[in-house]
Write an enzyme that holds these catalytic residues in place. Structure first.
Site, PDB file in Angstrom:
ATOM      1  N   HIS A   1      43.831   9.512  24.729  1.00 34.70           N
ATOM      2  CA  HIS A   1      43.777   8.647  25.901  1.00 34.70           C
ATOM      3  C   HIS A   1      42.442   8.746  26.623  1.00 34.70           C
ATOM      4  O   HIS A   1      41.896   7.731  27.073  1.00 34.70           O
ATOM      5  CB  HIS A   1      44.910   9.007  26.866  1.00 34.70           C
ATOM      6  CG  HIS A   1      44.924   8.168  28.112  1.00 34.70           C
ATOM      7  ND1 HIS A   1      45.507   6.920  28.161  1.00 34.70           N
ATOM      8  CD2 HIS A   1      44.418   8.387  29.344  1.00 34.70           C
ATOM      9  CE1 HIS A   1      45.367   6.416  29.370  1.00 34.70           C
ATOM     10  NE2 HIS A   1      44.706   7.287  30.108  1.00 34.70           N
TER      11      HIS A   1
ATOM     12  N   HIS B   1      50.243   1.809  30.549  1.00 32.44           N
ATOM     13  CA  HIS B   1      51.102   2.929  30.943  1.00 32.44           C
ATOM     14  C   HIS B   1      52.363   2.857  30.100  1.00 32.44           C
ATOM     15  O   HIS B   1      53.484   2.916  30.606  1.00 32.44           O
ATOM     16  CB  HIS B   1      51.411   2.879  32.443  1.00 32.44           C
ATOM     17  CG  HIS B   1      50.930   4.101  33.174  1.00 32.44           C
ATOM     18  ND1 HIS B   1      51.680   4.766  34.098  1.00 32.44           N
ATOM     19  CD2 HIS B   1      49.765   4.793  33.092  1.00 32.44           C
ATOM     20  CE1 HIS B   1      51.004   5.803  34.568  1.00 32.44           C
ATOM     21  NE2 HIS B   1      49.831   5.834  33.973  1.00 32.44           N
TER      22      HIS B   1
END
Length: 737
Positions: free
Chosen positions: A42, A88
């Protein structure tokens, strides 16, 4: 035998060895924890950076491109626009409400970190099928989380997408885009400078919620419910009212010139903010972990440094300005605490008190500049030739074309009706249209410029599952035409690249192909990529999602004199299809997928032809030459016509559609317009002059949608199916996750 610490933290043996080489010694536990979050997929983009470099990122109007918290473009009149899109996905699969809410909070901070006031949100959402109870629970919680946070913080959610499909069962996609505006002189970057300057932590106290957070969750797929439950503490908890105070406090500090550099605390928390501001400025930092305000007792230093607790910012200020910073933050009831000092050299030292014990000492740049860069193996599917030879046009024709059309109709109003899209009174065209259109006002004076900013978000997993390169180019084409339908020309692209497990060669092939398709389209349309996000490991029970690149496109309307035409035509209008149907291939279409056919070949996208159609549509809209306009995309011409009939409550008679393939194919680069009898000749003449093919489809009239030889349906029947599908499946939308 217990697992080595570095493996427990998600680092490979090779990565742990590299850390030892960089430090010239064995790292301690805190240092390993810091590297583990910063070198996560990420935060480091270690599997995708090598491919992202191919994207076009420059143009005279681009002020800030990829690599900062948000992209920034000059939109004239001393105004800049900041834009960012994020994912998300994994947190939202575990805690739908908080996962989505904190996604909104994080994207807002990305924008005001640049000195911009957030003015609009968009939420492209994807869930499992509506007949799956868990997917419905996730959908309800996510929508409630977006509305709960966005409405409370006072930023309108002005558009998005909502898709339900089997490929997202167990792994939803929750992407969030934010747009902000700023006076160009207020632009600030995430950079620490000036030895002796202070790092001031603003906002919420740090807790154990979000330890590891997205940096951990976004680096692994899901296996079963028990595993999901074990990850539950990693999901952050948001407070939109704290965020609102933080926005106002930060913009006030920037207006007074008190901030040298600023960084939001998102993925990897304080570790990321401290290391990146120091490294970007070519300096070091002493960071006092004991000074960080906490809301839980007994937190270990590694917990403090890796927590992703929300509503926090790290500002670099001069010693002379720190009292004024505290004073202004106090006015907004925002806590401001000195936690660091800028030092010479490049070392990030974590200390227990500035004169106390040294807990960690690493070169700041190694946490992100030296992160691994993988050129992972790429391999096209072994059966690609057979896959592409299996055309959906070989499927039997439907017994009831009208029933198949109705099955594809779904109104997203259930979603966007829960969002306040009129905050700031900027919204000219809101949710439900091809694109959103906002008045462009000066961020300092509030005066209208007479111009508008347009936004659209688009993705199509079906196209990209068939051919990720052509599918991504076709998605860019759809986004371009959506902007044209509100009279806008493109300025900049952001992307959210949602893919499966990068350790699978086929997934890396998909990602690389998609980036190539995006590169070609962005270059053809003059829409540079100014930022984005890569979300990998989107898999559930070992099954990867279909490749889903989501495009956010920002555009400009130079003269916003009136509201552009929408989808609703008038009784008596002539209906015209602009653009050629290059192929009636059904592979990759919604119709084919609903028949269970997920194979075949996409026709190539003629990017030049798409650009010509967009130019024509833009001029027709801005010159008020059409009464209605709608692009042809998901569901083909059939769904486009049905949506226009429902929007206007006026039917139509269509004569020139040969069969179900012509009705449902999704050949890109086409737009339906309606015109009065008096306007039609001018529209056709303009199209001819522009070299854009046209088809006279028929007439808008009556209360039935009739396509000669194929279907004849009452508009009321279409409206009922369109409006009631989501409310019937998802209730009243009040789930709180």
């Amino acid at each position: 035998m217990s697992e080595p610490v570095h493996r427990a933290l998600g680092l490979t043996d090779d990565e742990a060895e590299k850390i030892t080489e960089l430090l010239g010694r064995e790292p301690n536990h805190l240092e390993l924890a810091m590297y583990s979050v910063m070198w996560s997929e990420h935060c480091s983009y270690k599997s995708s950076r090598i491919h992202l470099k191919r994207l076009p990122t420059e143009a005279p109007w681009v002020l800030v491109g990829p690599g900062e918290n948000a992209g920034v473009v000059d939109v004239g009149d001393g105004i800049a626009a900041a834009i960012r899109i994020e994912s998300h996905n994994h947190p939202s699969a575990i805690e739908p409400y908080q996962g989505a809410a904190t996604g909104v909070g994080g994207i807002l901070r990305d924008i005001f970190t640049m000195g911009a006031r957030p003015i609009a949100l968009m939420d492209p959402l994807r869930f499992g099928p509506l007949d799956d109870p868990r997917s419905r629970w996730i959908a309800e919680g996510v929508v409630s989380g977006v509305s709960g946070y966005g409405n409370s913080v006072g930023v309108p959610t002005v558009g998005g997408e909502t898709v339900f499909d089997e490929t997202y069962r167990g792994n939803p996609l929750v992407n969030v885009l934010c747009l902000g505006i700023l006076p160009t002189e207020r632009l600030v970057l995430a950079k620490a400078s000036g030895v002796g300057n202070l790092a001031v932590l603003l906002g919420s106290r740090t807790g154990r919620d979000g330890i590891g957070g997205v940096s951990v969750l976004a680096s692994a797929g899901f296996s079963d419910d028990e595993a999901d439950a074990a990850k539950r503490p990693s999901v952050q908890v948001g407070d939109p009212f704290e965020e609102k105070r933080l926005i106002e406090a930060c913009l006030t500090l920037l207006d007074e010139g008190l901030v040298v550099g600023i960084q939001d605390l998102g993925g990897a928390g304080l570790t990321c903010a401290a290391s990146e501001t120091a490294s970007n400025g070519g300096v070091g930092m002493d960071f006092d972990v004991s000074a960080v305000p906490r809301r839980e007792d007994g937190m270990e230093p590694f917990e403090v440094m890796t927590s992703e607790s929300q509503e926090r910012m790290l500002a670099i200020v001069t010693p002379e300005g720190v009292d004024r910073v505290r004073e202004l933050c106090s006015k907004w009831e925002v806590e401001a605490t000195v936690v660091g000092r800028v030092t010479e050299g490049g070392a990030l030292r974590i200390v227990d008190g500035f004169e106390g014990e040294e807990l960690a000492n690493v070169p700041a740049s190694t946490l992100h500049e030296d992160a691994p860069l993988y050129d992972r193996p790429r391999q096209a599917p072994a059966d690609l030739d057979a896959f592409r030879a299996d055309s959906a046009n070989h499927l039997p024709a439907p017994d009831d074309v009208g029933a198949d059309l109705k099955a594809m109709l779904i109104d997203p109003e259930w979603v966007y009706s829960q969002y306040d899209h009129q905050l700031f009174l900027n919204t000219v065209v809101g949710p439900g249209a091809d694109a959103t259109l906002l008045r462009l006002k000066h961020p300092t004076t509030g005066e209208e410029t007479g111009r508008g900013l347009a936004l659209t978000v688009d993705g199509n997993h079906r196209w990209c599952a068939i051919d990720p390169k052509i599918g991504t180019a076709a998605t860019m084409a759809e986004a371009l035409l959506n902007l044209a339908c509100v009279g806008a020309k493109p300025l900049a692209t952001v992307n959210c690249l949602n893919f499966g497990n990068p350790e699978h060669p086929e997934v890396m092939w998909q990602l690389s192909e998609a980036i190539d398709g995006m590169t070609e389209a962005c270059e053809a349309f003059g829409a540079p990529v100014v930022g984005g996000n890569v979300s990998l490991y989107n898999e559930s029970l070992g099954t990867n999602i279909d490749p889903t690149p989501v495009i956010g496109l920002l555009g400009m309307v130079d003269d916003l004199r009136a509201v552009p035409p929408g989808l609703d035509w008038l009784d008596g209008d002539r209906l015209i299809l602009l653009g050629a149907t290059e192929s009636d291939e059904l592979s990759g279409s919604q119709w084919a997928f609903e028949q269970g056919h997920r194979r075949g070949r996409l026709a190539p996208v003629d990017l030049g032809a798409v650009a010509s159609v967009a130019d024509l549509v833009r001029s027709l809209v801005n010159d008020r030459m059409v009464t209605a306009v709608h692009d042809v995309s998901v569901g083909g011409l059939g769904v486009a016509l049905a949506e226009m009939a429902v929007a206007s409550n006026v039917g139509c008679t269509i004569a020139r559609v040969a069969d179900h393939a012509a009705l449902f194919c999704e050949s890109p680069g086409r737009v339906v317009v309606s015109a009065t009898t008096e306007q039609m000749d001018d529209v056709l003449a303009r199209a001819d002059a522009a070299g854009v093919p046209t088809t006279r489809l028929g007439l808008a009239h009556g209360d039935r949608l009739a396509v000669k030889g194929l279907l004849d349906l009452a508009v009321d029947e279409l409206t009922t199916k369109y409006r009631e599908t989501l409310p019937a499946a998802l209730g009243q939308g009040t789930t709180q996750g």
